[in-house]
Design a protein around this motif. Structure first.
Motif, mmCIF file in Angstrom:
data_model
loop_
_atom_site.group_PDB
_atom_site.id
_atom_site.type_symbol
_atom_site.label_atom_id
_atom_site.label_comp_id
_atom_site.label_asym_id
_atom_site.label_seq_id
_atom_site.Cartn_x
_atom_site.Cartn_y
_atom_site.Cartn_z
ATOM 1 N N ALA A 1 -66.257 -9.528 -11.432
ATOM 2 C CA ALA A 1 -65.539 -9.227 -10.189
ATOM 3 C C ALA A 1 -64.897 -10.509 -9.674
ATOM 4 C CB ALA A 1 -66.485 -8.653 -9.140
ATOM 5 N N TYR A 2 -63.670 -10.379 -9.194
ATOM 6 C CA TYR A 2 -62.892 -11.526 -8.722
ATOM 7 C C TYR A 2 -62.469 -11.277 -7.283
ATOM 8 C CZ TYR A 2 -62.774 -12.495 -13.686
ATOM 9 O OH TYR A 2 -63.144 -12.732 -14.981
ATOM 10 N N GLU A 3 -62.492 -12.347 -6.473
ATOM 11 C CA GLU A 3 -62.205 -12.204 -5.046
ATOM 12 C C GLU A 3 -61.201 -13.252 -4.574
ATOM 13 O OE1 GLU A 3 -66.521 -10.327 -3.684
ATOM 14 O OE2 GLU A 3 -66.059 -12.424 -3.213
ATOM 15 N N LEU A 4 -60.277 -12.785 -3.732
ATOM 16 C CA LEU A 4 -59.289 -13.672 -3.129
ATOM 17 C C LEU A 4 -59.347 -13.530 -1.618
ATOM 18 C CD1 LEU A 4 -58.176 -13.564 -6.100
ATOM 19 C CD2 LEU A 4 -55.908 -13.901 -5.097
ATOM 20 N N PRO A 5 -59.221 -14.649 -0.887
ATOM 21 C CA PRO A 5 -59.397 -14.626 0.569
ATOM 22 C C PRO A 5 -58.109 -14.314 1.320
ATOM 23 C CG PRO A 5 -59.050 -16.864 -0.145
ATOM 24 C CD PRO A 5 -59.013 -16.020 -1.394
ATOM 25 N N PHE A 6 -58.242 -14.196 2.645
ATOM 26 C CA PHE A 6 -57.059 -14.170 3.501
ATOM 27 C C PHE A 6 -56.306 -15.484 3.342
ATOM 28 C CE2 PHE A 6 -59.792 -11.366 6.276
ATOM 29 C CZ PHE A 6 -59.005 -10.214 6.176
ATOM 30 N N LEU A 7 -54.981 -15.408 3.396
ATOM 31 C CA LEU A 7 -54.162 -16.614 3.389
ATOM 32 C C LEU A 7 -53.089 -16.520 4.470
ATOM 33 C CD1 LEU A 7 -53.559 -17.189 -0.440
ATOM 34 C CD2 LEU A 7 -55.117 -18.450 1.055
ATOM 35 N N ALA A 8 -52.799 -17.650 5.105
ATOM 36 C CA ALA A 8 -51.702 -17.750 6.058
ATOM 37 C C ALA A 8 -50.451 -18.228 5.334
ATOM 38 C CB ALA A 8 -52.064 -18.710 7.186
ATOM 39 N N HIS A 9 -49.309 -18.057 5.972
ATOM 40 C CA HIS A 9 -48.049 -18.484 5.363
ATOM 41 C C HIS A 9 -47.768 -19.952 5.633
ATOM 42 C CE1 HIS A 9 -47.696 -14.101 5.766
ATOM 43 N NE2 HIS A 9 -46.896 -14.157 4.721
ATOM 44 N N ALA A 10 -48.049 -20.404 6.877
ATOM 45 C CA ALA A 10 -47.882 -21.818 7.263
ATOM 46 C C ALA A 10 -46.506 -22.342 6.883
ATOM 47 C CB ALA A 10 -48.976 -22.679 6.629
ATOM 48 N N THR A 11 -45.466 -21.587 7.219
ATOM 49 C CA THR A 11 -44.101 -22.022 6.917
ATOM 50 C C THR A 11 -43.796 -23.315 7.666
ATOM 51 O OG1 THR A 11 -43.228 -20.674 8.718
ATOM 52 C CG2 THR A 11 -43.319 -19.672 6.536
ATOM 53 N N MET A 12 -42.989 -24.170 7.033
ATOM 54 C CA MET A 12 -42.686 -25.450 7.669
ATOM 55 C C MET A 12 -41.992 -25.252 9.011
ATOM 56 S SD MET A 12 -43.135 -28.611 7.566
ATOM 57 C CE MET A 12 -43.800 -28.727 5.919
ATOM 58 N N GLU A 13 -41.091 -24.305 9.090
ATOM 59 C CA GLU A 13 -40.494 -23.940 10.376
ATOM 60 C C GLU A 13 -41.398 -22.913 11.045
ATOM 61 O OE1 GLU A 13 -36.469 -21.815 12.240
ATOM 62 O OE2 GLU A 13 -36.942 -21.620 10.117
ATOM 63 N N PRO A 14 -42.067 -23.266 12.147
ATOM 64 C CA PRO A 14 -42.948 -22.286 12.788
ATOM 65 C C PRO A 14 -42.150 -21.108 13.325
ATOM 66 C CG PRO A 14 -42.658 -24.218 14.183
ATOM 67 C CD PRO A 14 -42.024 -24.544 12.864
ATOM 68 N N MET A 15 -42.841 -20.040 13.658
ATOM 69 C CA MET A 15 -42.168 -18.842 14.119
ATOM 70 C C MET A 15 -41.417 -19.131 15.413
ATOM 71 S SD MET A 15 -43.033 -17.116 11.613
ATOM 72 C CE MET A 15 -42.257 -15.556 12.024
ATOM 73 N N ASN A 16 -40.207 -18.585 15.499
ATOM 74 C CA ASN A 16 -39.379 -18.822 16.671
ATOM 75 C C ASN A 16 -38.308 -17.757 16.779
ATOM 76 O OD1 ASN A 16 -36.554 -19.984 15.607
ATOM 77 N ND2 ASN A 16 -38.196 -20.764 14.286
ATOM 78 N N CYS A 17 -37.787 -17.576 17.952
ATOM 79 C CA CYS A 17 -36.702 -16.631 18.177
ATOM 80 C C CYS A 17 -36.070 -16.957 19.528
ATOM 81 C CB CYS A 17 -37.233 -15.195 18.169
ATOM 82 S SG CYS A 17 -35.977 -13.924 18.445
ATOM 83 N N THR A 18 -34.745 -17.010 19.564
ATOM 84 C CA THR A 18 -34.015 -17.287 20.793
ATOM 85 C C THR A 18 -33.298 -16.019 21.237
ATOM 86 O OG1 THR A 18 -33.713 -19.596 20.160
ATOM 87 C CG2 THR A 18 -32.252 -18.742 21.872
#
Length: 721
Positions: free
Chosen positions: A333-350
């Protein structure tokens, strides 16, 4: 064969095609616009379809349906269209398409979206036909002027030639003569032998402005009078705002306004520093809700229990149950964890919201959904929602979501000025839409050194059920089973099933590689285990089962040869192999790693051989594979999001690490020349790196790793030799 080598690179979801069939059959974009769009004597632009504009100065504007987020698609898609148009590439300029599913929908998804490593795959034929149709109109216009047969004319670099008479005309000069002409519905396309641009490593169109700082990302949008905001949502997913004491924050210089909504608090200021300082000064009491006690242990306990249940059959060949009952049963059995994206440009919207209009500046992978969510919140019709789609400083699937746009529009409803909402890095990591946790259970039996029985059970969240409901059919998530249900090895008896299990508290979404991430890791790790059990070399073991997959066999042979497979290595060093057919491409990867006595891992070298069909821009393909390998190595070595008391414990790059420049191995990418249609390449390296590394670590230490990220304590003190 193209070869490219980088000594240090520091400086299927293809089954979504089936989703098209599930929602009514394959969708092919119609290119013909109303006749009013065609050029005439009064107009100065030739616009034969949704993608091409040619003016009387000879400038060719390509209306770009896909978004640029570092994958080089602005250049690659431009090359495809310009190739068939026979345009001079140095006269090509790009304009991002506005939101319009009718004109710019991705043919696979049937909405305007960039993802799934499918920009080239999806638009390969539609864009070629658009260019060829425009070229045919220009030829017809010149032939009418010269009163010759169009078949006697040819095109090259933005000009039409009639060699018999020595005449020529530029596309610019022909603009006013195309009025009234009808583009052919099925224009003849160039043969690959006549390609002039495709196959060349052309310089990327977006690079100069990235170097000189002129490029505008979503976070750079600065409409007149803009204010700045940053926000905090409840640290527990699903929680709400209880009480806010904003007295101290309001007294800080530059703080303009405190916005309190049911699920978040935002501080609006004259600049980002004022907004952030104001946010930190708030005293917020949260109503944490039902997820406040959830921990990682709860998630894994639920997932492991679910994986013991029978799943929905995704594929069945022969008699897997019977074959697994004969001989020694091998299980893992193989397991993979939660992962975040951590994009260099953080989330934003104008957002600039008025009584009768809404204007948005954002980098989004789903432009029409960005427009739609704003319309839903404001009640304005779509035509009153203007979305400026800017370049993306890292997507990886995160910007396939519109939660950041939703929040920004709701904040803008309370602000009497344009407002730029920027998430802090901490908010970004703690309120991501995470790569799901997965558990893969595999069972097999061997006979004569080959697999005769195989069962693969995939347990995890269904992103498709939420993100593209029409594609979630009969309990099967086509993404979750990608690279598993279509396993390329010749196995006479196999069964693949899927168990849907939604984790408590945590929202899940696409992450670079998604379904093939867990499946390729599980399958290729298990293949190595089975090879050792059979007493065979891992490369030879795989090759014996690839008789029906010649393209995969070819990349396996090439990667093994280039990596020096079988050549001796010093103690504590090992090589590992991994194969995959993901996103329409075929890739074999060899990792070479060293493990010291403290359990620290040094990845020395990675060699990948790739058959991605016709290569439009070799340099871009190599760069994408390199980047994907580094991304995948990062996940294998460090990537994990954990939960305690309903809260994500990681917050920034100090505890959610990235691979550093001095850790980046030498990377070699070898491209096989092919005449097949292009495959996807942006995610293949990501899925290839973890199993290749895990197998290399086993070769170096004898320790089999079945869970990511790698637990170095299992390797520390391990005696080798």
């Amino acid at each position: 064969m193209f070869d490219a080598t980088a000594t240090r690179a520091g400086p299927t979801r293809r089954t979504f095609l089936k989703a098209g069939a599930a929602v009514g059959g394959a969708f092919l974009l119609g290119f013909h616009l109303p006749s009013a769009m065609a050029a005439n004597a009064e107009t100065t632009v030739f616009a034969p379809n949704a993608f091409i504009r040619i003016d009387r100065q000879g400038k060719v504007t390509l209306i770009m349906p896909q978004v640029e987020m570092g994958q080089g698609i602005y250049t690659t898609v431009a090359m495809i269209l310009a190739e068939e148009l026979d345009a001079a590439f140095d006269q090509v300029v790009l304009e991002a398409a506005p939101p319009n599913d009718a004109l710019y929908a991705n043919p696979t998804f049937r909405i305007q979206v960039t993802g799934n490593s499918n920009s080239v795959r999806a638009f390969w034929l539609p864009l070629r036909k658009a260019g060829a149709a425009a070229r045919a109109l220009l030829v017809e216009a010149s032939a009418r002027i010269w009163q010759v047969d169009p078949a006697t004319c040819r095109t090259d670099s933005g000009e039409v030639f009639h060699d018999a008479s020595g005449r020529k005309a530029s596309y610019a000069a022909l603009v006013e003569h195309t009025a009234g002409l009808t583009a052919p519905a099925d224009p003849p396309l160039k043969s690959t032998a006549n390609f002039k641009l495709i196959g060349q490593s052309l310089k990327r169109l977006d690079t100069p402005d990235k170097v000189n700082g002129k490029v505008i990302y979503g976070i750079d949008a600065m409409p007149p009078g803009v204010t700045f905001a940053t926000l905090a949502a409840c640290p527990v997913f699903g929680g709400k705002v209880g009480h806010v004491d904003d007295s101290k924050a309001k007294s800080l210089p530059g703080v303009r306004q405190i916005v309190v909504l049911d699920d978040l608090v935002a501080v609006v200021g004259d600049h980002m520093w004022a907004a952030r300082q104001g946010l930190e000064a708030l005293k917020i009491t949260w109503v944490e809700g039902p997820n406040a006690a959830v921990s990682s242990d709860d998630v894994w306990k639920q997932l492991r229990a679910a994986s013991e249940k029978e799943g929905v059959t995704a594929r069945s060949v022969g008699d897997a149950t019977g074959a697994l009952s004969k001989g020694e049963l091998i299980e893992a059995a193989y397991e993979l964890p939660f992962l975040a994206h951590a994009t260099m440009e953080p989330m934003n919207c104008t957002v600039h919201l008025t009584a009768d209009s809404c204007e948005i500046w954002v980098g989004s992978q789903v432009l029409s959904r960005a427009q739609a969510v704003a319309a839903k919140i404001t009640g304005l019709p779509l035509e009153k929602i203007t979305v400026h789609n800017l370049l993306i400083g890292g997507g990886f699937g995160r910007r396939l979501e519109v939660d950041h746009i939703d929040k920004a529009v709701r904040i803008a409803q309370q602000v009497a000025a344009p407002v730029k909402v920027v998430w802090t890095r901490e908010e970004d990591i703690r309120h991501d839409v995470y790569r799901p946790v997965y558990r893969d259970r595999l069972s097999a039996t061997l006979s004569g050194g080959r697999i005769v029985g195989w069962k693969h059970r995939i347990t995890g969240s269904s992103i498709i059920a939420r993100w593209l409901p029409p594609a979630f059919q009969k309990g099967i998530d086509i993404d979750a089973i990608d690279s598993a249900a279509d396993i390329p090895y010749d196995i006479p008896n196999l069964s693949v099933d899927y168990v849907r299990d939604e984790p408590p508290a945590m929202p899940t979404g696409f992450w670079r590689g998604v379904g093939p991430n867990n499946n390729v890791f599980a399958i290729e790790s298990f293949m190595d285990e089975l090879a050792r059990k059979a007493g065979k070399d891992p490369v030879a073991f795989r090759r014996d089962m690839l008789g029906k997959a010649p393209r995969l066999q070819a990349v396996l042979d090439l990667a093994a040869a280039k990596a020096g497979w079988g050549n001796p290595l010093p103690p504590r060093m090992g090589r590992g192999i991994a194969l995959q057919t993901s996103f329409g491409s075929y890739i074999a990867t060899v990792a070479e790693a060293e493990v010291d006595e403290a359990g620290e891992i040094r990845v020395r070298r990675i060699v990948s051989a790739v058959d991605t069909g016709i290569v439009v821009n070799p340099d871009t393909v190599v760069a994408q594979v390199q980047g994907g390998l580094i991304f995948g190595l990062t996940a294998a070595l460090y990537g994990e999001i954990t939960i305690d008391r309903g809260r994500v414990q990681q917050s920034n790059f100090h505890d959610y690490r990235m691979l550093r420049i001095d850790q980046t191995p030498a990377i070699e990418v070898h491209l096989i020349k092919s005449g097949e249609a292009p495959g996807g390449i942006g995610e293949t390296g990501t899925t290839a790196a973890p199993p290749a590394l895990g197998n290399a670590i086993f070769a170096a230490t004898g320790v089999r790793l079945r869970r990511l990220p790698i637990d170095r304590s299992l390797l520390a003190g391990r005696k080798v030799g």
